[in-house]
Design a protein around this motif. Structure first.
Motif, PDB file in Angstrom:
ATOM      1  N   MET A  73      18.518  10.486  15.459  1.00  0.00           N
ATOM      2  CA  MET A  73      17.452  10.422  16.469  1.00  0.00           C
ATOM      3  C   MET A  73      16.072  10.664  15.842  1.00  0.00           C
ATOM      4  SD  MET A  73      19.192   9.627  19.062  1.00  0.00           S
ATOM      5  CE  MET A  73      18.188   9.834  20.493  1.00  0.00           C
ATOM      6  N   ARG A  74      15.944  10.462  14.544  1.00  0.00           N
ATOM      7  CA  ARG A  74      14.703  10.718  13.828  1.00  0.00           C
ATOM      8  C   ARG A  74      13.969   9.410  13.568  1.00  0.00           C
ATOM      9  NH1 ARG A  74      10.740  13.961  12.796  1.00  0.00           N
ATOM     10  NH2 ARG A  74      10.101  14.109  10.658  1.00  0.00           N
ATOM     11  N   VAL A  75      12.696   9.349  13.961  1.00  0.00           N
ATOM     12  CA  VAL A  75      11.834   8.225  13.665  1.00  0.00           C
ATOM     13  C   VAL A  75      10.601   8.785  12.961  1.00  0.00           C
ATOM     14  CG1 VAL A  75      10.386   6.380  14.608  1.00  0.00           C
ATOM     15  CG2 VAL A  75      12.614   6.863  15.625  1.00  0.00           C
ATOM     16  N   TYR A  76      10.331   8.316  11.748  1.00  0.00           N
ATOM     17  CA  TYR A  76       9.157   8.776  11.016  1.00  0.00           C
ATOM     18  C   TYR A  76       7.971   7.891  11.374  1.00  0.00           C
ATOM     19  CZ  TYR A  76      12.185  11.591   8.032  1.00  0.00           C
ATOM     20  OH  TYR A  76      13.066  12.513   7.574  1.00  0.00           O
ATOM     21  N   ARG A  77       6.843   8.541  11.573  1.00  0.00           N
ATOM     22  CA  ARG A  77       5.575   7.838  11.843  1.00  0.00           C
ATOM     23  C   ARG A  77       4.721   7.965  10.590  1.00  0.00           C
ATOM     24  NH1 ARG A  77       1.510   9.226  16.843  1.00  0.00           N
ATOM     25  NH2 ARG A  77      -0.075   7.740  16.231  1.00  0.00           N
ATOM     26  N   GLY A 129       0.818  -1.199   0.000  1.00  0.00           N
ATOM     27  CA  GLY A 129       0.000   0.000   0.000  1.00  0.00           C
ATOM     28  C   GLY A 129       0.854   1.251   0.000  1.00  0.00           C
ATOM     29  N   HIS A 130       0.189   2.374   0.231  1.00  0.00           N
ATOM     30  CA  HIS A 130       0.816   3.696   0.184  1.00  0.00           C
ATOM     31  C   HIS A 130       0.869   4.261   1.602  1.00  0.00           C
ATOM     32  CE1 HIS A 130       0.825   7.827  -2.055  1.00  0.00           C
ATOM     33  NE2 HIS A 130       1.729   7.769  -1.118  1.00  0.00           N
ATOM     34  N   TRP A 131       2.073   4.569   2.080  1.00  0.00           N
ATOM     35  CA  TRP A 131       2.289   5.091   3.417  1.00  0.00           C
ATOM     36  C   TRP A 131       2.910   6.477   3.324  1.00  0.00           C
ATOM     37  CZ3 TRP A 131       1.067   1.999   7.657  1.00  0.00           C
ATOM     38  CH2 TRP A 131       0.830   0.641   7.388  1.00  0.00           C
ATOM     39  N   ILE A 132       2.475   7.393   4.185  1.00  0.00           N
ATOM     40  CA  ILE A 132       3.050   8.737   4.205  1.00  0.00           C
ATOM     41  C   ILE A 132       3.185   9.214   5.645  1.00  0.00           C
ATOM     42  CG2 ILE A 132       0.850   9.964   3.938  1.00  0.00           C
ATOM     43  CD1 ILE A 132       2.470  11.830   1.953  1.00  0.00           C
ATOM     44  N   SER A 133       4.278   9.934   5.926  1.00  0.00           N
ATOM     45  CA  SER A 133       4.506  10.431   7.283  1.00  0.00           C
ATOM     46  C   SER A 133       3.605  11.623   7.557  1.00  0.00           C
ATOM     47  CB  SER A 133       5.973  10.817   7.483  1.00  0.00           C
ATOM     48  OG  SER A 133       6.320  11.912   6.668  1.00  0.00           O
ATOM     49  N   GLU A 134       3.407  11.906   8.837  1.00  0.00           N
ATOM     50  CA  GLU A 134       2.532  12.996   9.252  1.00  0.00           C
ATOM     51  C   GLU A 134       2.997  14.342   8.718  1.00  0.00           C
ATOM     52  OE1 GLU A 134       2.959  12.201  13.412  1.00  0.00           O
ATOM     53  OE2 GLU A 134       1.065  11.096  13.485  1.00  0.00           O
ATOM     54  N   LEU A 156      -1.224  -2.705  13.305  1.00  0.00           N
ATOM     55  CA  LEU A 156      -0.697  -2.707  11.942  1.00  0.00           C
ATOM     56  C   LEU A 156      -1.178  -1.532  11.092  1.00  0.00           C
ATOM     57  CD1 LEU A 156      -0.852  -6.509  10.983  1.00  0.00           C
ATOM     58  CD2 LEU A 156       0.994  -5.265  12.082  1.00  0.00           C
ATOM     59  N   HIS A 157      -1.723  -0.478  11.727  1.00  0.00           N
ATOM     60  CA  HIS A 157      -2.202   0.686  10.979  1.00  0.00           C
ATOM     61  C   HIS A 157      -1.189   1.823  10.953  1.00  0.00           C
ATOM     62  CE1 HIS A 157      -6.080  -1.090  10.352  1.00  0.00           C
ATOM     63  NE2 HIS A 157      -6.271  -1.247  11.648  1.00  0.00           N
ATOM     64  N   THR A 158      -0.166   1.748  11.772  1.00  0.00           N
ATOM     65  CA  THR A 158       0.878   2.770  11.820  1.00  0.00           C
ATOM     66  C   THR A 158       2.223   2.086  11.620  1.00  0.00           C
ATOM     67  OG1 THR A 158      -0.449   4.057  13.378  1.00  0.00           O
ATOM     68  CG2 THR A 158       1.881   4.636  13.191  1.00  0.00           C
ATOM     69  N   LEU A 159       3.071   2.732  10.840  1.00  0.00           N
ATOM     70  CA  LEU A 159       4.396   2.207  10.529  1.00  0.00           C
ATOM     71  C   LEU A 159       5.432   3.219  11.001  1.00  0.00           C
ATOM     72  CD1 LEU A 159       5.736  -0.173   8.987  1.00  0.00           C
ATOM     73  CD2 LEU A 159       5.615   1.238   6.932  1.00  0.00           C
ATOM     74  N   TYR A 160       6.426   2.753  11.730  1.00  0.00           N
ATOM     75  CA  TYR A 160       7.502   3.618  12.219  1.00  0.00           C
ATOM     76  C   TYR A 160       8.780   3.277  11.459  1.00  0.00           C
ATOM     77  CZ  TYR A 160       4.271   4.410  16.041  1.00  0.00           C
ATOM     78  OH  TYR A 160       3.159   4.730  16.780  1.00  0.00           O
ATOM     79  N   ASP A 161       9.365   4.271  10.797  1.00  0.00           N
ATOM     80  CA  ASP A 161      10.636   4.070  10.109  1.00  0.00           C
ATOM     81  C   ASP A 161      11.743   4.455  11.075  1.00  0.00           C
ATOM     82  OD1 ASP A 161      12.925   4.046   8.584  1.00  0.00           O
ATOM     83  OD2 ASP A 161      11.999   4.983   6.848  1.00  0.00           O
ATOM     84  N   GLU A 162      12.435   3.451  11.599  1.00  0.00           N
ATOM     85  CA  GLU A 162      13.483   3.649  12.604  1.00  0.00           C
ATOM     86  C   GLU A 162      14.880   3.613  11.997  1.00  0.00           C
ATOM     87  OE1 GLU A 162      12.514   0.454  15.291  1.00  0.00           O
ATOM     88  OE2 GLU A 162      11.001   1.664  16.308  1.00  0.00           O
ATOM     89  N   SER A 163      14.994   3.749  10.688  1.00  0.00           N
ATOM     90  CA  SER A 163      16.274   3.627   9.993  1.00  0.00           C
ATOM     91  C   SER A 163      17.296   4.658  10.437  1.00  0.00           C
ATOM     92  CB  SER A 163      16.066   3.745   8.481  1.00  0.00           C
ATOM     93  OG  SER A 163      15.116   2.808   8.043  1.00  0.00           O
TER      94      SER A 163
END
Length: 187
Positions: free
Chosen positions: A178-182, A90-95, A165-172
């Motif tokens: 120190m940046r985590v995208y939601r 699917g298509h995911w986008i950060s806040e 499973l509705h929110t994805l956190y990019d912890e790369s």
């Protein structure tokens, strides 16, 4: 195969000076010092010539260029068929709109926006690691080719799902900046 035998076989392969055509059509020169560079191979009559980025060239034997084998094995498919693998589609986008991920069964796109502009990565994707207990998944996006455990091209992302499973956190980038995208799924 024992680890020491595997290492010896891999070392012998890497020591050999060779040219490999990747799945995306690009050719790389695997140097005997363990490094690699992208080159262009052209045919002139019966001759094949390698053009290097520094402007030098050399004639090679036609059999010197091999095709890379991209191996999709049962583990890769099992990871994609897992609940977490299917949830990625699917298509995911950060806040804040700075990161965007689009996953289809065989193709993925990653867009990262910053003050310096937009960086985009696209191509085949592969799940490298899967931790269902912690809902963590490590994905390689845009991989050009793979020779054993060595990959050419692409970008790795470490992702974690919320419990629903509705929110994805990019912890790369968690350790370096120190940046985590939601990210949320676009409907």
């Amino acid at each position: 195969m024992k680890p020491s035998l595997l290492l010896a076989a891999l070392s012998a392969f890497l020591i050999a000076d060779s040219y490999v055509t990747l799945d995306n059509g690009k050719t790389i020169h695997l140097k005997d010092d363990g490094t690699w560079e992208e080159v262009k191979v052209i045919k002139k009559g019966e001759r094949e010539i390698v053009l290097r980025p520094d402007g030098t060239w050399e004639e090679i034997r036609p059999e010197s260029v091999e095709g890379a084998n991209i191996i999709t094995n049962k583990v890769d498919q099992r990871f994609k068929d897992s609940p977490l693998g299917r949830a990625l589609l699917g298509h995911w986008i950060s806040e804040d709109g700075r990161e965007e991920l689009i996953f289809t069964p065989n193709h993925a796109i990653l867009k990262l926006r910053s003050r310096n502009g937009l960086k985009s990565y696209a191509g085949k994707w592969r799940i490298e690691e899967l931790d269902e207990e912690h809902k963590r998944i490590k994905v390689n996006i845009g991989e050009g080719a793979r020779l054993g455990f060595v990959t050419f091209g692409g970008i790795m992302r470490t992702l974690r799902f919320s419990d629903d499973l509705h929110t994805l956190y990019d912890e790369s980038d968690r350790l370096s900046s120190m940046r985590v995208y939601r990210l949320h799924k676009v409907k």
